[in-house]
Design an enzyme around this catalytic site. Structure first.
Site, PDB file in Angstrom:
ATOM      1  N   LYS A  36      -0.286   4.596   8.713  1.00 57.53           N
ATOM      2  CA  LYS A  36       0.381   4.888   7.488  1.00 57.53           C
ATOM      3  C   LYS A  36      -0.448   5.101   6.313  1.00 57.53           C
ATOM      4  CE  LYS A  36       1.708   1.908   4.286  1.00 57.53           C
ATOM      5  NZ  LYS A  36       2.107   0.826   3.592  1.00 57.53           N
ATOM      6  N   THR A  63       0.771  -1.377  -0.062  1.00 61.92           N
ATOM      7  CA  THR A  63      -0.040   0.008   0.016  1.00 61.92           C
ATOM      8  C   THR A  63       0.961   1.179  -0.049  1.00 61.92           C
ATOM      9  OG1 THR A  63      -1.931  -1.168   1.210  1.00 61.92           O
ATOM     10  CG2 THR A  63      -1.761   1.373   1.121  1.00 61.92           C
ATOM     11  N   LYS A  75      -7.434   1.585  -2.783  1.00 60.55           N
ATOM     12  CA  LYS A  75      -7.011   1.479  -1.461  1.00 60.55           C
ATOM     13  C   LYS A  75      -7.348   2.300  -0.333  1.00 60.55           C
ATOM     14  CE  LYS A  75      -5.494  -1.604   1.507  1.00 60.55           C
ATOM     15  NZ  LYS A  75      -3.924  -2.268   1.689  1.00 60.55           N
TER      16      LYS A  75
END
Length: 286
Positions: free
Chosen positions: A236, A93, A168
């Site tokens: 994150k 990601t 995402k």
């Protein structure tokens, strides 16, 4: 197909295993060599002592590493030795900016870049039931999809390079909001003196139902957080989404607030706790 898998964490280790089970010739690399050796002992194949060695001759090089900088470090090394005209498929990601940057780098080397972040967590990886959202040109997607099918239950081509990472971000934004809602509902039920198991049985059959409610409410009620997707990783991911929102003008007001709630969980010592630990912050006595 001859493939390589770089990064054998809780996600990458089983994903690479499914590639081997599907009959592909797999070489792996991990920063801690002993983990790569454990993978070879479990699944066969080969372990490279360097990224270049693992990627040598590979038609597809898969990555599942930590962040943008990790990907920047891996891709140039893989490009040096992988098969001409091959594909780098990144399951990390990252930012959409990084995906586009790597796409340009690969194109200059005559390769293709596929940004393919996943959803489903460790359980999804171990069961070969991941959801993959892909950004790539159609030709690269069509070549990579049958190989990724070995560990996926759903793969969607979202558009050009970067579109997978943007999707995402939508996934993590939605999850953060749902987890906070479930945490508040459980906290409220506890404070009201209700039987939380009965509450779950009642409301999970109606419009409040969600995967997070059915799978995390019981563990949240028991203050069990030593599993799942870590708070550090969620922060994150939310940081990436918030950065992108500053560029595209999206208003992520709730996401920004929940990100700060996760910062409080980190301060409580919950950096590696599952994301459902938002309820621990609510239950903390002031």
């Amino acid at each position: 197909m001859k493939v390589a898998f770089i990064g054998l964490g809780v996600m990458g280790f089983p994903m690479a295993g499914y590639l081997a089970k599907a009959g592909h010739e797999v070489a792996v690399f991990n920063r801690s060599p002993e983990k790569a050796q454990r993978w070879v002992e479990a699944h066969g194949g080969a372990a490279g002592s360097t990224i270049g060695e693992a990627a040598a001759g590979a038609e597809i090089v898969f990555l599942c590493v930590g962040n943008d900088d990790d990907v920047r470090g891996v891709v140039p090394q893989a490009l040096e030795t992988m098969a001409q005209g091959g594909i780098i498929a990144d399951h990390t990601t990252t930012s959409a900016k990084l995906a586009r940057e790597m796409g340009e780098l690969c194109a200059k080397a005559g390769a293709s870049f596929v940004d393919a972040p996943v959803s489903g967590g460790q359980a999804g990886a171990e069961n070969g039931q991941l959801t993959i959202m892909v950004g790539a040109d159609k030709a690269a997607f069509d070549r990579a999809q049958p190989v990724m099918d070995s560990y996926a239950k759903a793969i969607t081509h979202m558009g050009e390079t970067g579109a997978g990472q943007l999707t995402k971000m939508c996934n993590q934004i939605a999850i953060a909001g749902v987890v906070q809602g479930v945490a508040e509902a459980l906290h409220f039920a506890t404070q009201a003196g209700l039987d939380t198991e009965l509450v779950l049985a009642a409301i999970s059959k109606g419009s409040a139902q969600s995967w997070q409610m059915e799978n995390r409410w019981p563990t949240m009620a028991k203050d069990k957080f030593d599993f799942g997707f870590a708070v550090d990783w969620m922060r994150k991911d939310l940081g990436i989404a918030l950065d992108e929102a500053r560029t595209n003008g999206a208003r992520l007001e709730g996401t920004a607030l929940i990100d700060q709630f996760y910062a409080e969980v980190q301060a409580m010592g919950g950096r590696r706790w599952d994301t459902s630990s938002l309820v621990a912050r609510l239950n903390k006595k002031k």
